[in-house]
Design a protein around this motif. Structure first.
Motif, PDB file in Angstrom:
ATOM      1  N   THR A  30       9.974   3.761  26.399  1.00 52.07           N
ATOM      2  CA  THR A  30       9.194   2.543  26.153  1.00 52.07           C
ATOM      3  C   THR A  30      10.114   1.322  26.213  1.00 52.07           C
ATOM      4  N   TYR A  31       9.483   0.140  26.136  1.00 48.62           N
ATOM      5  CA  TYR A  31      10.207  -1.125  26.394  1.00 48.62           C
ATOM      6  C   TYR A  31      11.475  -1.295  25.559  1.00 48.62           C
ATOM      7  N   ASP A  32      11.396  -0.832  24.287  1.00 47.58           N
ATOM      8  CA  ASP A  32      12.500  -1.100  23.359  1.00 47.58           C
ATOM      9  C   ASP A  32      13.786  -0.417  23.815  1.00 47.58           C
ATOM     10  N   LEU A  44       0.837  -1.206   0.000  1.00 46.44           N
ATOM     11  CA  LEU A  44       0.000   0.000   0.000  1.00 46.44           C
ATOM     12  C   LEU A  44       0.865   1.248   0.000  1.00 46.44           C
ATOM     13  N   ASN A  45       2.009   1.167   0.701  1.00 50.17           N
ATOM     14  CA  ASN A  45       2.906   2.331   0.751  1.00 50.17           C
ATOM     15  C   ASN A  45       3.463   2.646  -0.615  1.00 50.17           C
ATOM     16  N   VAL A  46       3.922   1.585  -1.307  1.00 46.76           N
ATOM     17  CA  VAL A  46       4.473   1.805  -2.645  1.00 46.76           C
ATOM     18  C   VAL A  46       3.373   2.339  -3.560  1.00 46.76           C
ATOM     19  N   HIS A  70       9.018   2.420  10.552  1.00 43.78           N
ATOM     20  CA  HIS A  70       8.930   0.984  10.847  1.00 43.78           C
ATOM     21  C   HIS A  70       7.594   0.436  10.361  1.00 43.78           C
ATOM     22  N   GLY A  71       7.416  -0.883  10.527  1.00 43.33           N
ATOM     23  CA  GLY A  71       6.184  -1.524  10.075  1.00 43.33           C
ATOM     24  C   GLY A  71       5.116  -1.598  11.150  1.00 43.33           C
ATOM     25  N   THR A  72       4.176  -2.549  10.986  1.00 43.16           N
ATOM     26  CA  THR A  72       2.986  -2.599  11.840  1.00 43.16           C
ATOM     27  C   THR A  72       3.194  -3.435  13.107  1.00 43.16           C
ATOM     28  N   ALA A  73       4.375  -4.051  13.238  1.00 39.23           N
ATOM     29  CA  ALA A  73       4.710  -4.896  14.404  1.00 39.23           C
ATOM     30  C   ALA A  73       3.472  -5.589  14.985  1.00 39.23           C
ATOM     31  N   PRO A  74       2.811  -6.462  14.220  1.00 41.56           N
ATOM     32  CA  PRO A  74       1.492  -6.990  14.611  1.00 41.56           C
ATOM     33  C   PRO A  74       1.454  -7.655  15.987  1.00 41.56           C
ATOM     34  N   LYS A  75       2.601  -8.237  16.419  1.00 44.77           N
ATOM     35  CA  LYS A  75       2.540  -8.934  17.726  1.00 44.77           C
ATOM     36  C   LYS A  75       2.314  -7.974  18.897  1.00 44.77           C
ATOM     37  N   TYR A  76       2.542  -6.675  18.676  1.00 43.69           N
ATOM     38  CA  TYR A  76       2.330  -5.686  19.744  1.00 43.69           C
ATOM     39  C   TYR A  76       1.052  -4.857  19.566  1.00 43.69           C
ATOM     40  N   ALA A  77       0.273  -5.181  18.530  1.00 41.03           N
ATOM     41  CA  ALA A  77      -0.902  -4.353  18.207  1.00 41.03           C
ATOM     42  C   ALA A  77      -1.870  -4.257  19.384  1.00 41.03           C
TER      43      ALA A  77
HETATM   44  P1  NAP Z   1       8.122  -4.107  11.872  1.00 39.39           P
HETATM   45  O1  NAP Z   1       6.648  -3.981  11.904  1.00 39.39           O
HETATM   46  O2  NAP Z   1       8.887  -2.855  11.673  1.00 39.39           O
HETATM   47  O3  NAP Z   1       8.546  -4.814  13.233  1.00 39.39           O
HETATM   48  C1  NAP Z   1       9.782  -5.467  13.430  1.00 39.39           C
HETATM   49  C2  NAP Z   1      10.264  -5.278  14.858  1.00 39.39           C
HETATM   50  O4  NAP Z   1      10.756  -3.947  15.004  1.00 39.39           O
HETATM   51  C3  NAP Z   1       9.227  -5.401  15.952  1.00 39.39           C
HETATM   52  O5  NAP Z   1       8.959  -6.749  16.268  1.00 39.39           O
HETATM   53  C4  NAP Z   1       9.900  -4.645  17.069  1.00 39.39           C
HETATM   54  O6  NAP Z   1      11.031  -5.353  17.578  1.00 39.39           O
HETATM   55  C5  NAP Z   1      10.499  -3.472  16.319  1.00 39.39           C
HETATM   56  N1  NAP Z   1       9.597  -2.317  16.222  1.00 39.39           N
HETATM   57  C6  NAP Z   1       8.890  -1.878  15.145  1.00 39.39           C
HETATM   58  N2  NAP Z   1       8.215  -0.767  15.450  1.00 39.39           N
HETATM   59  C7  NAP Z   1       8.487  -0.480  16.736  1.00 39.39           C
HETATM   60  C8  NAP Z   1       8.099   0.562  17.626  1.00 39.39           C
HETATM   61  N3  NAP Z   1       7.276   1.546  17.243  1.00 39.39           N
HETATM   62  N4  NAP Z   1       8.567   0.534  18.881  1.00 39.39           N
HETATM   63  C9  NAP Z   1       9.400  -0.433  19.295  1.00 39.39           C
HETATM   64  N5  NAP Z   1       9.817  -1.434  18.502  1.00 39.39           N
HETATM   65  C10 NAP Z   1       9.370  -1.461  17.234  1.00 39.39           C
HETATM   66  O7  NAP Z   1       8.575  -5.097  10.706  1.00 39.39           O
HETATM   67  P2  NAP Z   1       7.894  -6.421  10.138  1.00 39.39           P
HETATM   68  O8  NAP Z   1       7.431  -7.270  11.296  1.00 39.39           O
HETATM   69  O9  NAP Z   1       8.871  -6.959   9.188  1.00 39.39           O
HETATM   70  O10 NAP Z   1       6.633  -5.925   9.319  1.00 39.39           O
HETATM   71  C11 NAP Z   1       5.275  -6.069   9.745  1.00 39.39           C
HETATM   72  C12 NAP Z   1       4.333  -5.482   8.686  1.00 39.39           C
HETATM   73  O11 NAP Z   1       4.623  -4.090   8.499  1.00 39.39           O
HETATM   74  C13 NAP Z   1       4.394  -6.111   7.293  1.00 39.39           C
HETATM   75  O12 NAP Z   1       3.068  -6.291   6.819  1.00 39.39           O
HETATM   76  C14 NAP Z   1       5.091  -5.071   6.445  1.00 39.39           C
HETATM   77  O13 NAP Z   1       4.666  -5.111   5.092  1.00 39.39           O
HETATM   78  C15 NAP Z   1       4.631  -3.790   7.101  1.00 39.39           C
HETATM   79  N6  NAP Z   1       5.532  -2.634   6.892  1.00 39.39           N
HETATM   80  C16 NAP Z   1       4.951  -1.427   6.712  1.00 39.39           C
HETATM   81  C17 NAP Z   1       5.737  -0.289   6.578  1.00 39.39           C
HETATM   82  C18 NAP Z   1       5.051   1.035   6.387  1.00 39.39           C
HETATM   83  O14 NAP Z   1       3.846   1.126   6.456  1.00 39.39           O
HETATM   84  N7  NAP Z   1       5.784   2.107   6.138  1.00 39.39           N
HETATM   85  C19 NAP Z   1       7.127  -0.380   6.668  1.00 39.39           C
HETATM   86  C20 NAP Z   1       7.707  -1.626   6.912  1.00 39.39           C
HETATM   87  C21 NAP Z   1       6.894  -2.786   7.028  1.00 39.39           C
HETATM   88  P3  NAP Z   1      11.065  -6.325  18.842  1.00 39.39           P
HETATM   89  O15 NAP Z   1      10.257  -7.522  18.474  1.00 39.39           O
HETATM   90  O16 NAP Z   1      12.534  -6.636  18.989  1.00 39.39           O
HETATM   91  O17 NAP Z   1      10.535  -5.629  20.030  1.00 39.39           O
END
Ligand code: NAP
Length: 413
Positions: free
Chosen positions: A387-389, A114-116, A336-343
């Protein structure tokens, strides 16, 4: 606009306009936002309170952003069956400035991302990522404060253009044969094929934007990052076109690194120095001699890699802001992305989105509010309220929630 299917225009507020290439910002601009998927809503609702509090305090109640929710991702899909409703890009275009949380890439939704898609529909050709260190943030290097760069990454072409074919596909086979028969170049059978277009138009407008920024902000240098020693007609051409723009459009404000030493004895006298570095070398340069780099302008893939590497050097993506910009539209976003496990857990760091909002306030010319947020963020981190990170890497930190971190920043404004 009355014919939106999903978005509701706020009852008050005015539209931001571009007049004679200048942004005209009313005191109560309407700004569309996408809260995003996964942790998006957690960080958005924390961040927006910080923006509103800073604007209120900085301008003594004389300015106020009227937020307008627009939809993309899961929320849009629930409401309309579409992942990216047509009105969303139209509204962002109409209102000129918008901000978003991260979006999930829908599986089987017909979108690469969606971003692209948003970047392509709105022709947001420059991805801008400032990278600096906040004192107290744990980092893997000894002197992270020495890195302070702004990366301008071309956002629309290169291997990201999506022109590629799978190993064994009809198209890949045809291309392999065509190239062999017409150009006498051999490509191994069953190769996957990707095309890397780099045009003078896109390269020059990106470098021009980066140069304009460097000149306007009195930055010391701009470095063209490329892999032109190997990819002469794409990456090498990017470098050449970059130098051309500097010479044609900025000759009185910019000097080349060669001229700096040959003609000016190493004294730039307030001019921006333009230089270039090979992509692999910049990764060690930025680590070993960070102070020699300031604004970086580069192609899409290099930019993707170097911005994350720089962010890591100052402690990671949690505090890395970003913007995607065209000549008329600016879309600010967490990197960063949506980090679904923390949603929905009110747990993650909202810093990336808060600092993207700082870039947005600067873009509006509301520098006082922007500076206040940066100072308050620094103070909050220095107090070790994080925060935790960050807490897991800091000794003696007070761990707070997403909203708790926003509260602490607001208290420090
Ligand atoms: P991610 O969502 O960036 O998460 C990866 C890890 O980065 C998390 O497990 C967490 O690490 C850390 N993290 C991310 N955001 C954080 C925050 N705000 N605060 C603290 N820690 C944070 O990457 P992903 O799991 O590869 O991607 C998940 C989804 O996001 C995918 O569907 C992808 O397509 C989408 N995405 C969207 C965008 C965008 O919208 N611009 C960019 C990248 C990815 P720890 O587990 O170590 O705590």
């Amino acid at each position: 606009m009355t014919d939106n299917k999903l978005a509701k225009v706020p009852n008050s507020g005015e539209i931001i306009k571009y007049i004679n290439e200048t942004l005209e910002v009313p005191n109560n601009p309407i700004i569309p936002f996408i809260s995003g998927d996964g942790i998006g809503p957690d960080i958005w609702f924390a961040s927006v309170r910080v923006f509103d509090a800073a604007v209120k305090k900085a301008f003594d109640n004389t300015k106020k952003i009227e937020w307008m929710e627009v939809y993309a991702g899961e929320k849009a899909h629930e409401l309309s069956g579409e992942w990216l409703p047509e009105e969303t890009a139209q509204i962002i275009k109409k209102y000129s400035v918008a901000i978003k949380g991260p979006l999930t890439t829908p599986i089987g939704g017909g979108f690469r991302s969606l971003n692209v898609s948003l970047r392509q529909i709105l022709d947001l050709y420059a991805c801008i990522r400032p990278v600096r260190h906040f004192e107290g943030v744990p980092s893997p290097v000894k002197e992270p404060q020495k890195l302070n760069v702004v990366i301008y990454r071309e956002n629309t072409e290169d291997v990201y253009a999506g022109i590629e074919w799978k190993s064994g596909s009809k198209e890949a086979k045809q291309l392999i044969e065509y190239i062999r028969d017409n150009f006498g170049k051999n490509i191994r059978d069953l190769s996957g094929i990707g095309i890397k277009p780099i045009s003078p138009f896109n390269s020059k407008r990106l470098v021009k934007k980066a140069l304009q920024f460097a000149v306007d902000k009195n930055r010391s240098s701009i470095t063209l990052v490329h892999k032109g020693n190997i990819q002469k007609f794409t990456e090498g051409a990017f470098r050449d076109w970059g130098y051309e723009v500097a010479k044609d459009d900025f000759s009185s404000q910019v000097i080349s690194e060669a001229d700096l030493w040959d003609k000016y004895n190493g004294q730039a006298n307030g001019k921006v120095v333009i230089k270039d570095r090979i992509a692999d070398s910049i990764f060690q340069q930025i680590l070993l001699r960070p102070t020699e780099y300031d604004v970086l302008a580069t192609t899409n893939l290099n930019g993707d890699y170097i911005s994350d590497a720089c962010a890591a050097q100052v402690g990671g993506l949690g505090l890395a802001p970003g913007a995607n910009i065209s000549d008329e539209v600016a879309l600010f976003e967490a990197t960063h992305g949506t980090a679904p496990k923390y949603a929905g857990q009110n747990k993650v760091n909202p810093g990336s989105l808060i600092l993207s909002g700082v870039m947005m306030l600067e873009h509006l010319g509301w520098h006082k509010a922007a500076d206040m947020i940066v100072d308050a963020t620094q103070r909050t981190i220095s107090e070790k309220t994080v925060t935790y990170d960050l807490a897991r890497q800091m000794e003696g930190a007070t761990k707070v929630s997403t909203s708790g971190f926003a509260d602490a920043i607001i208290a420090n404004l």
